[in-house]
Design a protein around this motif. Structure first.
Motif, mmCIF file in Angstrom:
data_model
loop_
_atom_site.group_PDB
_atom_site.id
_atom_site.type_symbol
_atom_site.label_atom_id
_atom_site.label_comp_id
_atom_site.label_asym_id
_atom_site.label_seq_id
_atom_site.Cartn_x
_atom_site.Cartn_y
_atom_site.Cartn_z
ATOM 1 N N SER A 32 0.829 -1.215 0.000
ATOM 2 C CA SER A 32 0.000 0.000 0.000
ATOM 3 C C SER A 32 0.863 1.265 0.000
ATOM 4 O O SER A 32 0.491 2.288 -0.561
ATOM 5 C CB SER A 32 -0.983 0.001 1.176
ATOM 6 O OG SER A 32 -0.321 0.239 2.407
ATOM 7 N N ASP A 86 0.689 4.741 -2.606
ATOM 8 C CA ASP A 86 0.183 5.846 -1.771
ATOM 9 C C ASP A 86 -1.142 5.479 -1.102
ATOM 10 O O ASP A 86 -2.036 6.317 -0.975
ATOM 11 C CB ASP A 86 0.053 7.125 -2.626
ATOM 12 C CG ASP A 86 0.083 8.368 -1.750
ATOM 13 O OD1 ASP A 86 0.489 8.275 -0.581
ATOM 14 O OD2 ASP A 86 -0.339 9.444 -2.230
ATOM 15 N N GLN A 137 -3.605 3.798 -2.141
ATOM 16 C CA GLN A 137 -4.811 3.878 -2.979
ATOM 17 C C GLN A 137 -4.960 2.608 -3.820
ATOM 18 O O GLN A 137 -4.097 2.312 -4.654
ATOM 19 C CB GLN A 137 -4.758 5.107 -3.897
ATOM 20 C CG GLN A 137 -4.486 6.414 -3.161
ATOM 21 C CD GLN A 137 -5.458 6.682 -2.016
ATOM 22 O OE1 GLN A 137 -6.654 6.833 -2.259
ATOM 23 N NE2 GLN A 137 -4.969 6.731 -0.790
ATOM 24 N N GLU A 160 -7.925 0.248 -6.106
ATOM 25 C CA GLU A 160 -9.281 0.113 -6.625
ATOM 26 C C GLU A 160 -9.913 -1.078 -5.922
ATOM 27 O O GLU A 160 -9.241 -2.099 -5.719
ATOM 28 C CB GLU A 160 -9.269 -0.177 -8.133
ATOM 29 C CG GLU A 160 -8.572 0.859 -9.004
ATOM 30 C CD GLU A 160 -9.370 2.150 -9.109
ATOM 31 O OE1 GLU A 160 -10.595 2.074 -8.931
ATOM 32 O OE2 GLU A 160 -8.747 3.202 -9.343
ATOM 33 N N ASP A 161 -11.191 -0.976 -5.627
ATOM 34 C CA ASP A 161 -11.904 -2.064 -4.962
ATOM 35 C C ASP A 161 -11.833 -3.359 -5.791
ATOM 36 O O ASP A 161 -11.531 -4.446 -5.267
ATOM 37 C CB ASP A 161 -13.365 -1.635 -4.732
ATOM 38 C CG ASP A 161 -14.065 -2.501 -3.716
ATOM 39 O OD1 ASP A 161 -14.501 -3.593 -4.118
ATOM 40 O OD2 ASP A 161 -14.160 -2.123 -2.533
ATOM 41 N N HIS A 213 -4.038 -0.839 5.866
ATOM 42 C CA HIS A 213 -3.083 0.270 5.701
ATOM 43 C C HIS A 213 -1.658 -0.164 6.042
ATOM 44 O O HIS A 213 -1.441 -0.891 7.008
ATOM 45 C CB HIS A 213 -3.513 1.420 6.617
ATOM 46 C CG HIS A 213 -2.898 2.734 6.259
ATOM 47 N ND1 HIS A 213 -1.561 3.002 6.441
ATOM 48 C CD2 HIS A 213 -3.440 3.845 5.695
ATOM 49 C CE1 HIS A 213 -1.306 4.234 6.022
ATOM 50 N NE2 HIS A 213 -2.436 4.775 5.567
ATOM 51 N N GLU A 234 -4.520 6.833 9.862
ATOM 52 C CA GLU A 234 -4.957 8.214 9.596
ATOM 53 C C GLU A 234 -5.022 9.032 10.888
ATOM 54 O O GLU A 234 -4.913 10.255 10.862
ATOM 55 C CB GLU A 234 -6.284 8.254 8.818
ATOM 56 C CG GLU A 234 -7.461 7.487 9.348
ATOM 57 C CD GLU A 234 -7.383 5.965 9.147
ATOM 58 O OE1 GLU A 234 -6.427 5.468 8.523
ATOM 59 O OE2 GLU A 234 -8.275 5.286 9.670
ATOM 60 N N ARG A 285 -2.049 9.706 5.106
ATOM 61 C CA ARG A 285 -3.156 9.571 4.149
ATOM 62 C C ARG A 285 -3.906 8.257 4.387
ATOM 63 O O ARG A 285 -3.266 7.193 4.546
ATOM 64 C CB ARG A 285 -2.592 9.607 2.728
ATOM 65 C CG ARG A 285 -3.685 9.628 1.691
ATOM 66 C CD ARG A 285 -3.161 9.779 0.293
ATOM 67 N NE ARG A 285 -4.272 10.036 -0.611
ATOM 68 C CZ ARG A 285 -4.191 10.008 -1.921
ATOM 69 N NH1 ARG A 285 -3.037 9.757 -2.512
ATOM 70 N NH2 ARG A 285 -5.252 10.235 -2.672
ATOM 71 N N CYS A 341 -6.216 4.958 3.665
ATOM 72 C CA CYS A 341 -6.314 3.990 2.575
ATOM 73 C C CYS A 341 -7.642 4.253 1.839
ATOM 74 O O CYS A 341 -8.639 4.630 2.472
ATOM 75 C CB CYS A 341 -6.298 2.582 3.173
ATOM 76 S SG CYS A 341 -6.011 1.314 1.960
ATOM 77 N N SER A 342 -7.629 4.055 0.512
ATOM 78 C CA SER A 342 -8.850 4.300 -0.258
ATOM 79 C C SER A 342 -9.944 3.293 0.093
ATOM 80 O O SER A 342 -11.117 3.529 -0.169
ATOM 81 C CB SER A 342 -8.540 4.226 -1.750
ATOM 82 O OG SER A 342 -7.926 2.974 -2.029
#
Ligand SMILES: C[C@H](O)CC(=O)C(=O)O
Length: 342
Positions: free
Chosen positions: A26, A30, A32, A34-35, A57, A64, A69, A71-72
């Motif tokens: 991760s 960064d 991020q 995609e699901d 993360h 966070e 930042r 995690c998406s």
């Protein structure tokens, strides 16, 4: 082809690999993902014989809260994806006492999480024994992950582990800077294995040693070696899971399904948009023993003071008998600027 007996790895029967492509990888994207990518990757891993998978993360659950930042993919969603794809594999997340609340670990376990890896430097273990106890009450399997293990000399490390409960799932030797050589791995792993039944090894690849270090760890008493697909991870990346499985297949038997792992490694190479990293810094960090988290600061200070980053790293490392912190880099920069002006 028959392998010479000296090429056999002679691994313990219970040796395991842990995939941390999502967790350590991760950093490289960064945080991020995609699901759809996450679902496909974990479903693919679900079909392999790799028994342990770490998600979430890179810095750990609730990173966070430390200003990093997010995690998406939210932690709850990671649990759903893992629950629906990984079958009966054990899966877990990373945690750090400074920002991960025990209640959040408990909440993840209620959602099916089977282990947590609590990371801290060996120096901080004594202060966090209470935290480890609370986590052990909240989660069935707790690993203690000794971050930056090589910063602590072996004769100082073992006394620092006094008081660590022996019913933990395991204790990890962690080559966070990618600085260890096989002799170091052998020494640390075999020493920790004399005190704890299960030892793990997590290697970074700054000097290209992560694979051989991981195999060495398994030959020296570790029962778990970590890897990421295509080696994607923080900084210079990690041991390559597919290569570890392949080496084991070549020298013993195919215990982990190296073919499927090779396909998944290619899937990660093609689909993870890895943020470019500075190779110069990775090598300097590996040789001098500096964590990749300090590379942006080292770059900034060495540009400001017109110093070679390696000289700055060495100077900062010389100011402490432990791992340099932010303050050491600032002091080193001031010292070098003062010397240059004299
Ligand atoms: C929080 C870290 O990324 C833990 C780790 O994998 C390391 O120290 O290396």
């Amino acid at each position: 082809m028959t392998l010479a007996s000296r090429d056999r790895t002679d691994l313990p029967e219970g040796a395991m690999l842990l995939d941390c492509t999502i967790r350590d990888g991760s950093y490289a994207v960064d945080f991020q993902f995609e699901d759809d990518f996450a679902v496909e990757l974990l479903a693919g891993l679900g079909e392999t014989s790799v028994p342990l998978v770490e998600i979430g993360h890179g810095l750990g659950l609730e990173a966070e809260r430390a200003g990093v930042r997010a995690c998406s993919i939210a932690d709850e969603r990671w649990c759903e994806i893992a629950g629906s794809t990984l079958g009966d594999k054990q899966w877990g997340m990373f945690a750090q006492p400074s920002f991960t609340r025990v209640s959040s670990i408990a909440a993840m376990c209620d959602r099916g999480m089977s282990f947590v890896r609590v990371g801290m430097e060996a120096e901080k273990v004594a202060d966090n024994l209470g935290y480890l106890d609370e986590v052990a009450d909240a989660c069935p399997r707790v690993y203690l992950n000794l971050m930056k293990t090589s910063d602590t000399a072996l004769d100082r490390l073992l006394p620092m582990l006094e008081g660590v409960r022996d019913d933990l799932a395991g204790v990890y030797v962690v080559d966070s800077h990618g600085t260890m050589l096989p002799a170091d791995v052998r020494a640390y792993v075999s020493a920790v294995a004399r005190h704890f039944a299960t030892v793990g090894f997590h290697g970074h690849n700054n000097l290209g040693m992560a694979n051989v270090n991981s195999i060495t760890a398994l030959q020296s008493g570790a029962l778990i070696a970590d890897g990421t697909l295509n080696g994607i991870g923080r900084g210079a990346g990690n041991a390559e899971l597919e290569s570890l499985a392949g080496i084991i297949a070549k020298t013993d038997r195919d215990r982990f399904g190296y073919r499927q792992l090779a396909r998944l490694a290619e899937f990660c190479r093609a689909n993870m948009r890895v943020v470019p990293e500075d190779r110069t810094m990775q090598v300097f960090g590996g040789v001098i023993g500096i964590h990749s988290g300090y590379f942006p600061l080292v770059s900034e200070l060495s540009e400001k003071t017109a110093t070679d980053p390696a000289v700055l790293m060495e100077t900062a490392a010389g100011l402490t008998d432990h791992s340099p912190t932010k303050d050491h880099f600032h002091r080193a920069a001031a010292l070098l600027a003062h010397r240059a002006a004299a």
